[in-house]
Write a protein that holds these residues in place. Structure first.
Motif, PDB file in Angstrom:
ATOM      1  N   TYR A   1      17.445  32.429  10.703  1.00  0.00           N
ATOM      2  CA  TYR A   1      17.288  31.758  11.808  1.00  0.00           C
ATOM      3  C   TYR A   1      18.739  31.605  12.570  1.00  0.00           C
ATOM      4  O   TYR A   1      20.256  31.115  12.359  1.00  0.00           O
ATOM      5  CB  TYR A   1      16.843  30.082  10.692  1.00  0.00           C
ATOM      6  CG  TYR A   1      15.992  30.163  11.032  1.00  0.00           C
ATOM      7  CD1 TYR A   1      14.652  30.867  11.609  1.00  0.00           C
ATOM      8  CD2 TYR A   1      14.927  29.266   9.714  1.00  0.00           C
ATOM      9  CE1 TYR A   1      13.246  31.252  10.650  1.00  0.00           C
ATOM     10  CE2 TYR A   1      13.900  29.698   9.441  1.00  0.00           C
ATOM     11  CZ  TYR A   1      12.832  30.588   9.636  1.00  0.00           C
ATOM     12  OH  TYR A   1      12.086  30.047   9.614  1.00  0.00           O
ATOM     13  N   LEU A   2      18.346  31.517  13.856  1.00  0.00           N
ATOM     14  CA  LEU A   2      20.372  31.503  15.119  1.00  0.00           C
ATOM     15  C   LEU A   2      20.733  29.474  14.461  1.00  0.00           C
ATOM     16  O   LEU A   2      20.042  29.016  14.285  1.00  0.00           O
ATOM     17  CB  LEU A   2      19.055  31.298  16.520  1.00  0.00           C
ATOM     18  CG  LEU A   2      18.731  32.920  16.402  1.00  0.00           C
ATOM     19  CD1 LEU A   2      18.486  32.646  18.007  1.00  0.00           C
ATOM     20  CD2 LEU A   2      19.705  34.099  16.071  1.00  0.00           C
ATOM     21  N   LEU A   3      22.075  29.913  14.490  1.00  0.00           N
ATOM     22  CA  LEU A   3      22.740  28.969  14.535  1.00  0.00           C
ATOM     23  C   LEU A   3      23.644  28.941  16.279  1.00  0.00           C
ATOM     24  O   LEU A   3      24.784  29.618  16.304  1.00  0.00           O
ATOM     25  CB  LEU A   3      23.907  28.478  13.226  1.00  0.00           C
ATOM     26  CG  LEU A   3      25.102  27.861  13.308  1.00  0.00           C
ATOM     27  CD1 LEU A   3      23.762  25.988  12.765  1.00  0.00           C
ATOM     28  CD2 LEU A   3      25.535  27.360  12.396  1.00  0.00           C
TER      29      LEU A   3
ATOM     30  N   GLY B   1      25.120  40.974   0.220  1.00  0.00           N
ATOM     31  CA  GLY B   1      25.926  41.079   1.597  1.00  0.00           C
ATOM     32  C   GLY B   1      25.097  40.718   2.949  1.00  0.00           C
ATOM     33  O   GLY B   1      24.725  41.563   3.266  1.00  0.00           O
ATOM     34  N   ILE B   2      24.826  39.333   3.424  1.00  0.00           N
ATOM     35  CA  ILE B   2      23.877  39.697   4.871  1.00  0.00           C
ATOM     36  C   ILE B   2      24.500  38.917   6.039  1.00  0.00           C
ATOM     37  O   ILE B   2      25.125  38.709   5.859  1.00  0.00           O
ATOM     38  CB  ILE B   2      22.422  39.268   4.262  1.00  0.00           C
ATOM     39  CG1 ILE B   2      22.672  37.585   3.671  1.00  0.00           C
ATOM     40  CG2 ILE B   2      21.679  39.455   3.221  1.00  0.00           C
ATOM     41  CD1 ILE B   2      21.312  37.117   4.177  1.00  0.00           C
ATOM     42  N   GLY B   3      23.961  39.503   7.476  1.00  0.00           N
ATOM     43  CA  GLY B   3      24.525  38.232   8.428  1.00  0.00           C
ATOM     44  C   GLY B   3      23.763  38.868   9.330  1.00  0.00           C
ATOM     45  O   GLY B   3      22.804  39.782   9.397  1.00  0.00           O
ATOM     46  N   LEU B   4      24.010  38.460  10.649  1.00  0.00           N
ATOM     47  CA  LEU B   4      23.699  38.423  12.013  1.00  0.00           C
ATOM     48  C   LEU B   4      25.468  39.138  12.406  1.00  0.00           C
ATOM     49  O   LEU B   4      26.437  38.610  12.481  1.00  0.00           O
ATOM     50  CB  LEU B   4      23.433  36.983  13.052  1.00  0.00           C
ATOM     51  CG  LEU B   4      21.953  36.885  11.765  1.00  0.00           C
ATOM     52  CD1 LEU B   4      21.515  35.130  12.487  1.00  0.00           C
ATOM     53  CD2 LEU B   4      20.981  37.833  12.169  1.00  0.00           C
ATOM     54  N   ALA B   5      24.617  39.606  13.699  1.00  0.00           N
ATOM     55  CA  ALA B   5      26.405  40.682  14.317  1.00  0.00           C
ATOM     56  C   ALA B   5      25.847  40.789  15.768  1.00  0.00           C
ATOM     57  O   ALA B   5      23.925  40.913  16.230  1.00  0.00           O
ATOM     58  CB  ALA B   5      26.393  41.911  13.790  1.00  0.00           C
ATOM     59  N   SER B   6      26.577  39.784  16.949  1.00  0.00           N
ATOM     60  CA  SER B   6      26.225  41.234  18.264  1.00  0.00           C
ATOM     61  C   SER B   6      27.019  42.898  18.072  1.00  0.00           C
ATOM     62  O   SER B   6      27.909  42.550  17.910  1.00  0.00           O
ATOM     63  CB  SER B   6      27.116  40.330  18.947  1.00  0.00           C
ATOM     64  OG  SER B   6      27.482  40.575  20.664  1.00  0.00           O
ATOM     65  N   VAL B   7      26.223  43.338  18.676  1.00  0.00           N
ATOM     66  CA  VAL B   7      26.479  44.784  19.051  1.00  0.00           C
ATOM     67  C   VAL B   7      26.011  44.927  20.410  1.00  0.00           C
ATOM     68  O   VAL B   7      25.563  44.664  20.734  1.00  0.00           O
ATOM     69  CB  VAL B   7      25.874  45.814  17.008  1.00  0.00           C
ATOM     70  CG1 VAL B   7      26.391  44.816  16.535  1.00  0.00           C
ATOM     71  CG2 VAL B   7      24.167  45.582  17.257  1.00  0.00           C
TER      72      VAL B   7
ATOM     73  N   VAL C   1      18.920  45.931   9.927  1.00  0.00           N
ATOM     74  CA  VAL C   1      17.712  45.311   9.843  1.00  0.00           C
ATOM     75  C   VAL C   1      16.841  44.481  10.716  1.00  0.00           C
ATOM     76  O   VAL C   1      17.285  43.641  10.989  1.00  0.00           O
ATOM     77  CB  VAL C   1      17.397  45.009   8.365  1.00  0.00           C
ATOM     78  CG1 VAL C   1      17.953  46.418   7.011  1.00  0.00           C
ATOM     79  CG2 VAL C   1      18.316  43.921   7.821  1.00  0.00           C
ATOM     80  N   LYS C   2      15.961  44.480  10.247  1.00  0.00           N
ATOM     81  CA  LYS C   2      15.069  43.062  10.968  1.00  0.00           C
ATOM     82  C   LYS C   2      14.766  42.181   9.910  1.00  0.00           C
ATOM     83  O   LYS C   2      14.083  42.255   8.927  1.00  0.00           O
ATOM     84  CB  LYS C   2      13.402  43.982  11.668  1.00  0.00           C
ATOM     85  CG  LYS C   2      12.914  42.527  12.364  1.00  0.00           C
ATOM     86  CD  LYS C   2      11.363  43.296  12.881  1.00  0.00           C
ATOM     87  CE  LYS C   2      10.644  42.360  13.746  1.00  0.00           C
ATOM     88  NZ  LYS C   2      10.054  42.867  14.652  1.00  0.00           N
ATOM     89  N   PRO C   3      15.436  40.866  10.266  1.00  0.00           N
ATOM     90  CA  PRO C   3      15.467  39.741   9.963  1.00  0.00           C
ATOM     91  C   PRO C   3      13.560  39.119   9.692  1.00  0.00           C
ATOM     92  O   PRO C   3      13.187  39.173  10.242  1.00  0.00           O
ATOM     93  CB  PRO C   3      16.322  38.507  10.581  1.00  0.00           C
ATOM     94  CG  PRO C   3      17.267  39.377  11.107  1.00  0.00           C
ATOM     95  CD  PRO C   3      16.170  40.662  11.528  1.00  0.00           C
ATOM     96  N   PRO C   4      13.418  38.505   8.773  1.00  0.00           N
ATOM     97  CA  PRO C   4      14.281  37.099   7.782  1.00  0.00           C
ATOM     98  C   PRO C   4      14.628  38.907   6.789  1.00  0.00           C
ATOM     99  O   PRO C   4      13.493  39.447   6.291  1.00  0.00           O
ATOM    100  CB  PRO C   4      13.044  36.677   6.791  1.00  0.00           C
ATOM    101  CG  PRO C   4      11.823  37.181   7.684  1.00  0.00           C
ATOM    102  CD  PRO C   4      12.140  37.960   8.882  1.00  0.00           C
TER     103      PRO C   4
END
Length: 367
Positions: free
Chosen positions: A237-239, A326-332, A357-360
């Motif tokens: 989910y986005l923050l 370790g997991i995360g979201l990143a702008s690439v 990977v595709k969340p969740p």
């Protein structure tokens, strides 16, 4: 700092209080990881009264919300809700929001605490050109409590909110409970079965204490912002302020599903249409580390080849307590956004291998 109607309850429970978007809020009570596991296995009680709550009402309300949000408001049936975004004319995200269709011609819009004044001002400016629509900031009048976790339905029924028994995902209902009229919705930010209560501020303390009294023997605990952040990251989910901002669009954020370009004119539509036509330079992606390490916001993302060139940065990251990775979201850069792509994260000078990977990240059968 501003305080919610539950500040006395937080202090009495020994919460560690921090400044969050100008609010004195509990970051933890018994401990972040303990509260996280409590929500995953039993239930957690969250004070989210720092969020903004805006009512939009009148026969012109649907047309107004269609114009100021990206999703198709006409598809929200009465007693249901919708995730959406508010954009500026350039397609940048002013906020991500939840819209509840409480009754005919009456909507409740939940906005992020840090964006409340900005969105209220924006709505007031836009509604001045609309007939038959009224916007009202009710953030101080209403409190907001979230009950999240596998036993949350049973706890609420035991606490006198019997109507949750047949409430489906994203549905909401106005009910009488805790001494007054409240709105209960089957929504949340954790990925577990859960509910959010919107209630008059003067009833918040009574509701909080009653829920704890009913639920403590079953394992219910108060939970703070630390656990909330871990839980939402598991789901991808986005923050706001980390993963999205006015410098990013819903398309950049991989949230095309909340943008309906066919519904008619809305703020930001032309820019978003141009982005879709021209293609995106960057994308927000999910990633998992292939070695034990902890990615953090702002860490550089690198290509996996020998050049190890910079391709972006982590927007949200942590070690998932339940996944133990370790997991995360990143702008690439967009060419690295395809699931299965090997990349690296620069963690304090060490290039740690990762995979897109595709969340969740955390998947559980829905109750």
């Amino acid at each position: 700092m501003q305080q919610t109607p539950l500040i006395a309850q937080h202090r009495a429970a020994g919460a560690k209080l921090v400044d969050f978007a100008g609010w004195e809020m509990p970051i933890q009570y018994s401990g972040v990881v303990d509260e996280y596991h409590t929500v995953r296995s039993k239930a957690g009680l969250f004070d989210v009264s720092h969020m903004g709550r805006i009512t939009v009402s009148g026969p012109g309300s649907v047309g107004f919300l269609q114009y100021v949000t990206t999703n198709d408001v006409s598809k929200i049936s009465v007693r249901s809700s919708q995730y959406s975004m508010v954009c500026n004319p350039n397609g940048g995200i002013k906020d991500d929001i939840f819209i509840y269709h409480v009754k005919p011609y009456e909507f409740l819009v939940c906005v992020n605490a840090s964006n409340r004044e900005k969105i209220v001002t924006w709505f007031m400016e836009k509604v001045s050109h609309v007939q038959g629509c009224k916007v009202r900031d009710r953030s101080t009048e209403l409190a907001q409590i979230a009950v999240q976790g596998p036993i949350s339905r049973d706890l609420l029924i035991d606490a006198g909110v019997a109507e949750v028994a047949d409430l489906k995902v994203r549905q909401c209902r106005e009910v009488t409970a805790f001494g007054g009229s409240i709105i209960v919705s089957r929504t949340g930010y954790t990925g577990e079965l859960g509910y959010e209560l919107y209630l008059p501020a003067h009833l918040a303390a009574q509701a909080w204490e009653q829920l704890l009294k009913v639920g403590q023997s079953e394992g219910l605990k108060p939970a703070g912002l630390g656990a909330r952040d871990l839980l939402r990251l598991d789901m991808g989910y986005l923050l706001y302020g980390n993963d999205i901002s006015e410098e990013t669009s819903p398309l950049d954020a991989g949230a095309e599903w909340v943008v309906n370009l066919e519904k008619g004119e809305f703020v930001g539509r032309a820019s978003l249409l141009a982005q879709r036509t021209q293609g995106l330079a960057r994308r927000l992606v999910g990633f998992e580390l292939l070695e034990k390490a902890v990615p953090r916001h702002g860490f550089p993302m690198l290509s996996a080849d020998s050049s190890g060139q910079s391709i972006g940065e982590v927007t949200s990251g942590n070690l998932s307590p339940i996944l133990q990775k370790g997991i995360g979201l990143a702008s690439v850069v967009s060419r690295y956004a395809e699931p299965g792509t090997r990349i690296q994260v620069d963690i304090r000078g060490k290039a740690v291998p990762a995979i897109v990977v595709k969340p969740p990240f955390y998947k559980k059968l829905k109750s």
